[in-house]
Design an enzyme around this catalytic site. Structure first.
Site, PDB file in Angstrom:
ATOM      1  N   GLU A   1       0.535   5.489  -1.647  1.00 52.54           N
ATOM      2  CA  GLU A   1       1.277   4.254  -1.377  1.00 52.54           C
ATOM      3  C   GLU A   1       0.590   3.324  -0.373  1.00 52.54           C
ATOM      4  O   GLU A   1       0.640   2.108  -0.517  1.00 52.54           O
ATOM      5  CB  GLU A   1       2.702   4.582  -0.933  1.00 52.54           C
ATOM      6  CG  GLU A   1       3.539   5.293  -2.009  1.00 52.54           C
ATOM      7  CD  GLU A   1       3.730   4.492  -3.294  1.00 52.54           C
ATOM      8  OE1 GLU A   1       3.477   3.269  -3.303  1.00 52.54           O
ATOM      9  OE2 GLU A   1       4.127   5.108  -4.303  1.00 52.54           O
TER      10      GLU A   1
ATOM     11  N   TYR B   1       3.970   3.796   3.200  1.00 50.21           N
ATOM     12  CA  TYR B   1       3.538   2.530   2.609  1.00 50.21           C
ATOM     13  C   TYR B   1       2.877   1.636   3.664  1.00 50.21           C
ATOM     14  O   TYR B   1       1.754   1.184   3.517  1.00 50.21           O
ATOM     15  CB  TYR B   1       4.748   1.767   2.046  1.00 50.21           C
ATOM     16  CG  TYR B   1       5.368   2.345   0.790  1.00 50.21           C
ATOM     17  CD1 TYR B   1       6.191   3.466   0.852  1.00 50.21           C
ATOM     18  CD2 TYR B   1       5.163   1.760  -0.448  1.00 50.21           C
ATOM     19  CE1 TYR B   1       6.788   3.983  -0.290  1.00 50.21           C
ATOM     20  CE2 TYR B   1       5.755   2.270  -1.608  1.00 50.21           C
ATOM     21  CZ  TYR B   1       6.567   3.374  -1.520  1.00 50.21           C
ATOM     22  OH  TYR B   1       7.141   3.870  -2.660  1.00 50.21           O
TER      23      TYR B   1
ATOM     24  N   GLU C   1       4.949   3.424 -11.478  1.00 46.79           N
ATOM     25  CA  GLU C   1       3.621   3.215 -12.055  1.00 46.79           C
ATOM     26  C   GLU C   1       3.275   4.167 -13.205  1.00 46.79           C
ATOM     27  O   GLU C   1       2.157   4.673 -13.274  1.00 46.79           O
ATOM     28  CB  GLU C   1       2.589   3.370 -10.930  1.00 46.79           C
ATOM     29  CG  GLU C   1       2.474   4.783 -10.310  1.00 46.79           C
ATOM     30  CD  GLU C   1       3.400   5.066  -9.137  1.00 46.79           C
ATOM     31  OE1 GLU C   1       4.470   4.440  -9.050  1.00 46.79           O
ATOM     32  OE2 GLU C   1       3.058   5.924  -8.308  1.00 46.79           O
TER      33      GLU C   1
ATOM     34  N   HIS D   1       1.754  -4.314  -7.398  1.00 45.66           N
ATOM     35  CA  HIS D   1       1.784  -3.003  -6.751  1.00 45.66           C
ATOM     36  C   HIS D   1       1.634  -1.880  -7.792  1.00 45.66           C
ATOM     37  O   HIS D   1       0.770  -1.008  -7.655  1.00 45.66           O
ATOM     38  CB  HIS D   1       3.092  -2.863  -5.970  1.00 45.66           C
ATOM     39  CG  HIS D   1       3.287  -1.543  -5.304  1.00 45.66           C
ATOM     40  ND1 HIS D   1       2.972  -1.320  -3.987  1.00 45.66           N
ATOM     41  CD2 HIS D   1       3.762  -0.367  -5.779  1.00 45.66           C
ATOM     42  CE1 HIS D   1       3.239  -0.058  -3.680  1.00 45.66           C
ATOM     43  NE2 HIS D   1       3.724   0.540  -4.750  1.00 45.66           N
ATOM     44  N   GLU D   2       2.444  -1.922  -8.824  1.00 48.72           N
ATOM     45  CA  GLU D   2       2.395  -0.845  -9.830  1.00 48.72           C
ATOM     46  C   GLU D   2       1.052  -0.859 -10.561  1.00 48.72           C
ATOM     47  O   GLU D   2       0.499   0.193 -10.880  1.00 48.72           O
ATOM     48  CB  GLU D   2       3.561  -0.955 -10.814  1.00 48.72           C
ATOM     49  CG  GLU D   2       4.962  -1.014 -10.185  1.00 48.72           C
ATOM     50  CD  GLU D   2       5.230   0.013  -9.100  1.00 48.72           C
ATOM     51  OE1 GLU D   2       4.580   1.077  -9.093  1.00 48.72           O
ATOM     52  OE2 GLU D   2       6.078  -0.264  -8.223  1.00 48.72           O
TER      53      GLU D   2
ATOM     54  N   ASP E   1      12.841  13.517  -1.216  1.00 52.70           N
ATOM     55  CA  ASP E   1      13.712  12.342  -1.103  1.00 52.70           C
ATOM     56  C   ASP E   1      14.128  12.099   0.356  1.00 52.70           C
ATOM     57  O   ASP E   1      14.365  10.970   0.759  1.00 52.70           O
ATOM     58  CB  ASP E   1      14.966  12.510  -1.970  1.00 52.70           C
ATOM     59  CG  ASP E   1      14.616  12.520  -3.458  1.00 52.70           C
ATOM     60  OD1 ASP E   1      13.598  11.898  -3.830  1.00 52.70           O
ATOM     61  OD2 ASP E   1      15.349  13.154  -4.239  1.00 52.70           O
TER      62      ASP E   1
END
Ligand code: BES
Ligand code: ZN
Length: 592
Positions: free
Chosen positions: A309, A374, A262, A286-287, A366
């Site tokens: 998210e 999400y 985004e 979404h973005e 990560d």
């Protein structure tokens, strides 16, 4: 020292940059960027300033009026990188750092012409989220700090630069170079800095949107995303006026490791969205939704990632509901449910990473990444919406955007605000269970429709011999087919997957969600006729989600493990650093 963000050396008692002036010179021969960054404080400051860096070569540090000042670069620390410490003289208003990026800068992928569609020019793109901006420039690499920025980017003649900013002109310069200028007047966190350079063309899509891509794909991209203005209008119905002026998009070469990113004013997208039937535009929704949830109201650190998210997934499905109706949105919730269950299974031995309010001291972003923030996050938002009613919740969301616009907030700040505006609602939905307890609360909202029940029942009775009839499957939308495939037992026989291909024509799908779901089943079934297609996808596409699904499924049989190792030996060099690392750890985890 005050470190609210466990992933940054940023010290809240020190001054923070309000603005950046960047000069970047992109050198495809050395695969380095020569950079100069001016950190502007907006007021006179002095004393220690700790910056995040990782792999940068610092050339010098200057303060106007004082000249060169001393600096120290610490030894690398796991996860964080190297602290660059400056000691600013009295009344410093800005400081200039000259540097060069390192050969392994994680934020950057340098592509040879062969890795592009056109195959005639090299390509460079950045991906700074979560903590890779520090490999592109020295900065306070935490979303707690927001900066406006101006940039000047020098590239070889014939190539175009785009950034997460508005363009403000470009010109040819001496020596066959071209300089592009940008301005981002609104303050953004470092993870939203973005740059791409390549042979690019654009097409107008509406009054405030255009799409950029290589000339070979730009028309397909313009067709796929033609409906974006309508999406922006629907998003504005939820969140209020679009705050960033323009919503442009860039379709990257296929090694881009994510579906979408985004970056404000310039969403980055994987070319695997170009299905040819507009069936994967949810990623754009979404973005786009991140323009509010994430970019306008930002998580204070990765520990509060669900605020970015979870809200965005909820918004994405709410927009989908207004554009395509309840059934389509319910199917998306069902796909999300599968992702959530996979995430919970993946982290079953690390339950502390399945809570929304995470504790990430000593944990790499990560490694903490999964679908849980999400999907669990989106379910908490949906639970609140159901609790107070749609109308009241919409007002709440508007108030939330107004109260925190252009700030970065914690879960605690969100909860305090929700308790104030929607008294009792957090307690009523048992928000504590989402925020601080592992797994899913039993009271979480569910999403059902007759259509979804039919698909689930059909897939579940596969082993008893049930098969979709020809007219039934012919009428399925891509999303219905995707749900059906996802709900099938994971361990099919080669005859089963052959049946699926013959009746549902999966091998040559342009929709990569369907294609990869099918190839994953084929890999798990050790189905040799699909091996050439698996190889083709793994050699062309670098999107981590697909690589992880396929390389995991290939781990199930000796023959497919050999195939995976062989493909990775040649394709691995073309993957983004993040993807390569992730695949390598999967392959290292294969049984011997
Ligand atoms: N901001 C994320 C991508 C991201 C997350 C990059 C964490 C680096 C670290 C982006 O908005 C996203 O979630 N992309 C998804 C698309 C989606 C859920 C529709 C993706 O890439 O698959
Ligand atoms: Zn997202």
């Amino acid at each position: 020292m005050h470190h609210t963000d466990p992933h940054s050396f940023y010290d809240e008692t020190q001054p923070s940059a309000k603005q950046l002036r960047l000069k970047l010179d992109v050198d495809f021969k050395t695969k380095r960027i020569e950079g100069e960054v001016v950190l502007v404080f907006g007021r006179p400051v002095s004393g220690l300033l700790d910056l995040d860096t990782n792999g940068l070569e610092i050339r010098g540090v200057q303060v106007p009026g004082t000249g060169e000042i001393a600096w120290t670069m610490d030894d690398p620390v796991a996860i964080l990188g190297q602290r660059l410490r400056l000691d600013l003289p009295e009344a410093t208003e800005e400081v200039t750092i000259s540097y060069r990026t390192g050969p392994e800068a994680m934020a950057l992928q340098w592509l040879d012409p062969q890795q592009t569609v056109g195959k005639t020019a090299p390509f460079l793109f950045s991906q700074c989220q979560q903590i890779h901006a520090r490999t592109l420039l020295p900065c306070q690499d935490t979303p707690l700090v927001r900066m406006a920025y101006q940039a000047e980017v020098g590239v070889p003649e014939g190539l175009t630069a785009v950034m997460s900013a508005g363009p403000v002109g470009d010109e040819a310069t001496d020596g066959g170079r071209h300089v592009f200028r940008f301005s981002m007047p609104q303050p953004i966190p470092s993870y939203l800095l973005a740059l791409a350079v390549g042979r690019l063309e654009s097409r107008e899509l509406g009054p405030r949107a255009r799409v950029w891509a290589e000339p070979e794909t730009v028309d397909a991209a313009a067709w796929e995303f033609a409906d974006v203005e309508n999406m922006i209008l629907k998003a504005e119905d939820i969140f209020g006026p679009y705050p960033w002026e323009r919503y442009d998009m860039l379709v990257l070469p296929p090694s881009f490791p994510f579906g979408g990113m985004e970056n404000p004013r310039m969403t980055f997208l994987t070319p695997t969205l170009l299905a040819g039937d507009r069936s994967l535009v949810d990623v754009v929704t979404h973005e786009l939704a991140h323009s509010w949830t994430g970019n306008l109201v930002t998580n204070a650190s990765m520990e509060h990632f669900w605020l970015n998210e979870g809200f965005t997934v909820w918004a994405e499905r709410r927009i989908l509901r207004t554009l395509q109706g309840d059934d389509a949105a319910t199917l998306s919730w069902a796909l999300g449910q599968k992702a959530l269950e996979d995430g919970l299974a993946e982290f079953k031995d690390e339950p502390q990473l399945t809570v929304l309010r995470m504790h990430l001291e000593g944990i790499a972003p990560d490694d903490a990444f999964s679908s849980i923030p999400y999907e669990k996050g989106a379910r908490l938002v949906a639970a609140l919406e159901r609790e107070v009613g749609e109308y009241k919740f919409l007002h709440f969301i508007r108030d939330y955007m107004d109260a925190f616009r252009f700030t970065s907030i914690t879960t605690e700040q969100f909860c305090a605000f929700a308790n104030d505006k929607l008294p009792g609602a957090l307690a009523a939905v048992d928000a504590h269970a989402y925020l601080d307890l592992p797994g899913m609360p039993a009271t979480a909202p569910t999403f059902r429709s007759a259509q979804l029940e039919t698909l689930i029942a059909l897939a579940a009775s596969w082993s008893q011999g049930a098969r979709p009839g020809a007219d039934q499957s012919a009428s399925w939308s891509p999303k219905e087919l995707q749900v059906f495939l996802q709900k099938l037992p994971r361990q099919l026989t080669p005859a089963d997957v052959a049946w699926l291909d013959e009746h549902l024509h999966l091998m040559n799908r342009g929709n990569h969600e369907i294609l990869v779901e099918w190839l994953t089943l084929a890999a798990a079934a050790d189905y040799e006729p699909a091996f050439f297609r698996i190889r083709e996808v793994l050699q062309r596409v670098g999107r981590m989600k697909y690589l992880r699904a396929l390389y995991s499924a290939l781990g199930l049989h000796a023959r497919t493990r050999a195939l995976a190792r062989e493909i990775f030996a040649t394709a691995g060099a073309g993957y983004h650093g993040l993807s390569r690392r992730s695949v390598r750890s999967l392959i290292d985890g294969y049984p011997a």
